[in-house]
Design a protein around this motif. Structure first.
Motif, PDB file in Angstrom:
ATOM      1  N   GLY A   1      -0.099   7.689  11.317  1.00  0.00           N
ATOM      2  CA  GLY A   1       0.443   8.949  10.821  1.00  0.00           C
ATOM      3  C   GLY A   1       0.723   9.005   9.331  1.00  0.00           C
ATOM      4  O   GLY A   1       1.251   9.998   8.843  1.00  0.00           O
ATOM      5  N   TYR A   2       0.387   7.972   8.593  1.00  0.00           N
ATOM      6  CA  TYR A   2       0.563   7.986   7.141  1.00  0.00           C
ATOM      7  C   TYR A   2      -0.662   8.653   6.525  1.00  0.00           C
ATOM      8  O   TYR A   2      -1.791   8.227   6.768  1.00  0.00           O
ATOM      9  N   VAL A   3      -0.434   9.692   5.729  1.00  0.00           N
ATOM     10  CA  VAL A   3      -1.549  10.408   5.104  1.00  0.00           C
ATOM     11  C   VAL A   3      -1.847   9.710   3.775  1.00  0.00           C
ATOM     12  O   VAL A   3      -1.225   9.992   2.760  1.00  0.00           O
ATOM     13  N   LEU A   4      -2.772   8.773   3.823  1.00  0.00           N
ATOM     14  CA  LEU A   4      -3.143   7.986   2.646  1.00  0.00           C
ATOM     15  C   LEU A   4      -4.601   8.239   2.296  1.00  0.00           C
ATOM     16  O   LEU A   4      -5.411   8.494   3.183  1.00  0.00           O
ATOM     17  N   PRO A   5      -4.933   8.127   1.014  1.00  0.00           N
ATOM     18  CA  PRO A   5      -6.349   8.263   0.658  1.00  0.00           C
ATOM     19  C   PRO A   5      -7.119   7.030   1.143  1.00  0.00           C
ATOM     20  O   PRO A   5      -6.554   5.948   1.268  1.00  0.00           O
ATOM     21  N   ASN A   6      -8.391   7.220   1.420  1.00  0.00           N
ATOM     22  CA  ASN A   6      -9.238   6.087   1.778  1.00  0.00           C
ATOM     23  C   ASN A   6      -9.438   5.196   0.571  1.00  0.00           C
ATOM     24  O   ASN A   6      -9.393   5.650  -0.575  1.00  0.00           O
ATOM     25  N   TYR A   7      -9.663   3.921   0.836  1.00  0.00           N
ATOM     26  CA  TYR A   7      -9.992   3.001  -0.247  1.00  0.00           C
ATOM     27  C   TYR A   7     -11.374   3.389  -0.767  1.00  0.00           C
ATOM     28  O   TYR A   7     -12.286   3.627   0.025  1.00  0.00           O
ATOM     29  N   PRO A   8     -11.555   3.465  -2.082  1.00  0.00           N
ATOM     30  CA  PRO A   8     -12.860   3.898  -2.591  1.00  0.00           C
ATOM     31  C   PRO A   8     -13.968   2.908  -2.235  1.00  0.00           C
ATOM     32  O   PRO A   8     -13.754   1.704  -2.222  1.00  0.00           O
TER      33      PRO A   8
ATOM     34  N   ILE B   1       0.846  -1.197   0.000  1.00  0.00           N
ATOM     35  CA  ILE B   1       0.000   0.000   0.000  1.00  0.00           C
ATOM     36  C   ILE B   1       0.884   1.251   0.000  1.00  0.00           C
ATOM     37  O   ILE B   1       0.709   2.152  -0.818  1.00  0.00           O
ATOM     38  N   LEU B   2       1.835   1.305   0.930  1.00  0.00           N
ATOM     39  CA  LEU B   2       2.687   2.496   1.044  1.00  0.00           C
ATOM     40  C   LEU B   2       3.482   2.766  -0.229  1.00  0.00           C
ATOM     41  O   LEU B   2       3.680   3.925  -0.605  1.00  0.00           O
ATOM     42  N   SER B   3       3.926   1.715  -0.897  1.00  0.00           N
ATOM     43  CA  SER B   3       4.739   1.910  -2.106  1.00  0.00           C
ATOM     44  C   SER B   3       3.952   2.555  -3.241  1.00  0.00           C
ATOM     45  O   SER B   3       4.549   3.121  -4.160  1.00  0.00           O
ATOM     46  N   GLN B   4       2.630   2.497  -3.184  1.00  0.00           N
ATOM     47  CA  GLN B   4       1.799   3.033  -4.256  1.00  0.00           C
ATOM     48  C   GLN B   4       1.422   4.496  -4.077  1.00  0.00           C
ATOM     49  O   GLN B   4       0.847   5.102  -4.978  1.00  0.00           O
ATOM     50  N   PHE B   5       1.754   5.099  -2.929  1.00  0.00           N
ATOM     51  CA  PHE B   5       1.330   6.474  -2.648  1.00  0.00           C
ATOM     52  C   PHE B   5       2.484   7.375  -2.202  1.00  0.00           C
ATOM     53  O   PHE B   5       2.376   8.084  -1.205  1.00  0.00           O
ATOM     54  N   PRO B   6       3.597   7.403  -2.930  1.00  0.00           N
ATOM     55  CA  PRO B   6       4.720   8.240  -2.490  1.00  0.00           C
ATOM     56  C   PRO B   6       4.373   9.727  -2.443  1.00  0.00           C
ATOM     57  O   PRO B   6       4.929  10.460  -1.617  1.00  0.00           O
ATOM     58  N   ASP B   7       3.443  10.183  -3.289  1.00  0.00           N
ATOM     59  CA  ASP B   7       3.082  11.604  -3.305  1.00  0.00           C
ATOM     60  C   ASP B   7       2.343  12.043  -2.041  1.00  0.00           C
ATOM     61  O   ASP B   7       2.271  13.227  -1.751  1.00  0.00           O
ATOM     62  N   PHE B   8       1.795  11.093  -1.294  1.00  0.00           N
ATOM     63  CA  PHE B   8       1.045  11.411  -0.078  1.00  0.00           C
ATOM     64  C   PHE B   8       1.933  11.373   1.167  1.00  0.00           C
ATOM     65  O   PHE B   8       1.513  11.811   2.224  1.00  0.00           O
ATOM     66  N   LEU B   9       3.131  10.820   1.042  1.00  0.00           N
ATOM     67  CA  LEU B   9       3.941  10.519   2.220  1.00  0.00           C
ATOM     68  C   LEU B   9       5.112  11.479   2.401  1.00  0.00           C
ATOM     69  O   LEU B   9       5.623  12.048   1.440  1.00  0.00           O
ATOM     70  N   LYS B  10       5.548  11.609   3.653  1.00  0.00           N
ATOM     71  CA  LYS B  10       6.770  12.346   3.959  1.00  0.00           C
ATOM     72  C   LYS B  10       7.947  11.510   3.449  1.00  0.00           C
ATOM     73  O   LYS B  10       7.836  10.284   3.308  1.00  0.00           O
ATOM     74  N   ASP B  11       9.068  12.154   3.212  1.00  0.00           N
ATOM     75  CA  ASP B  11      10.237  11.442   2.682  1.00  0.00           C
ATOM     76  C   ASP B  11      10.624  10.241   3.537  1.00  0.00           C
ATOM     77  O   ASP B  11      10.941   9.182   3.006  1.00  0.00           O
ATOM     78  N   GLU B  12      10.581  10.392   4.865  1.00  0.00           N
ATOM     79  CA  GLU B  12      10.995   9.290   5.745  1.00  0.00           C
ATOM     80  C   GLU B  12       9.966   8.150   5.778  1.00  0.00           C
ATOM     81  O   GLU B  12      10.252   7.068   6.282  1.00  0.00           O
ATOM     82  N   GLN B  13       8.771   8.379   5.243  1.00  0.00           N
ATOM     83  CA  GLN B  13       7.736   7.338   5.212  1.00  0.00           C
ATOM     84  C   GLN B  13       7.727   6.574   3.887  1.00  0.00           C
ATOM     85  O   GLN B  13       7.133   5.510   3.800  1.00  0.00           O
ATOM     86  N   LYS B  14       8.356   7.099   2.868  1.00  0.00           N
ATOM     87  CA  LYS B  14       8.304   6.488   1.534  1.00  0.00           C
ATOM     88  C   LYS B  14       9.114   5.198   1.489  1.00  0.00           C
ATOM     89  O   LYS B  14      10.183   5.103   2.092  1.00  0.00           O
TER      90      LYS B  14
END
Length: 151
Positions: A105-112, A49-62
């Motif tokens: 603390g990960y700012v991710l979009p909700n699953y549709p 999941i995290l690997s698919q949303f780098p634009d939503f994450l802080k650098d240390e979370q990517k």
């Protein structure tokens, strides 16, 4: 590429992760005596999941898309991958995993949410039109070729 032999071991979640906790130290012990390094790659549900949303994450979370990397590597003869089975997540599991990551603390979009009947019908019409256009283009390209063969 390094000349040192290398094995990539996948990190997964749930029951396969329990196997990793007992098997990976054994693999490490055996391979170390032979001069083989063992690297790990995260293909857990949360990692995917995290690997698919780098634009939503802080650098240390990517994190990188390890599953895609392994897919490309698996086509090469030098690949040495130990891949434990990973979980195919259901929609409720995906939603729960995203919620858990958001709570951490990960700012991710909700699953549709599931599409409505109206959006499904619109999507079906668009897909049908798209297939028809591709089909027409394909036939238009093929007709001259077929005509030449029939002469």
């Amino acid at each position: 590429m390094s000349n040192t032999p290398k094995i990539i071991y996948t990190l997964t979640d749930e029951a396969p992760f329990l196997a990793t906790q007992s098997l990976l130290p054994i693999v490490d012990a055996f391979t170390a005596t032979a001069g083989i390094t063992v690297e790990t790659r995260d293909i857990s549900l949360s990692g995917r999941i995290l690997s698919q949303f780098p634009d939503f994450l802080k650098d240390e979370q990517k994190i990188g898309d390890d599953l895609a990397e392994l897919g490309a590597l698996a086509t090469k003869p030098e690949a040495n991958i130990i891949k434990l089975p990973n979980v195919s997540a259901s929609v409720p599991q995906l939603k729960a995993a995203i919620k858990e990551l958001q709570d951490q603390g990960y700012v991710l979009p909700n699953y549709p949410d599931a599409p409505t009947d109206e959006s499904r019908a619109t999507s079906r019409r668009a897909t049908t039109r798209s297939r028809a256009v591709r089909s027409i283009r394909c036939c238009a390209k093929a007709i001259p070729t077929v005509a030449r063969r029939c002469r």
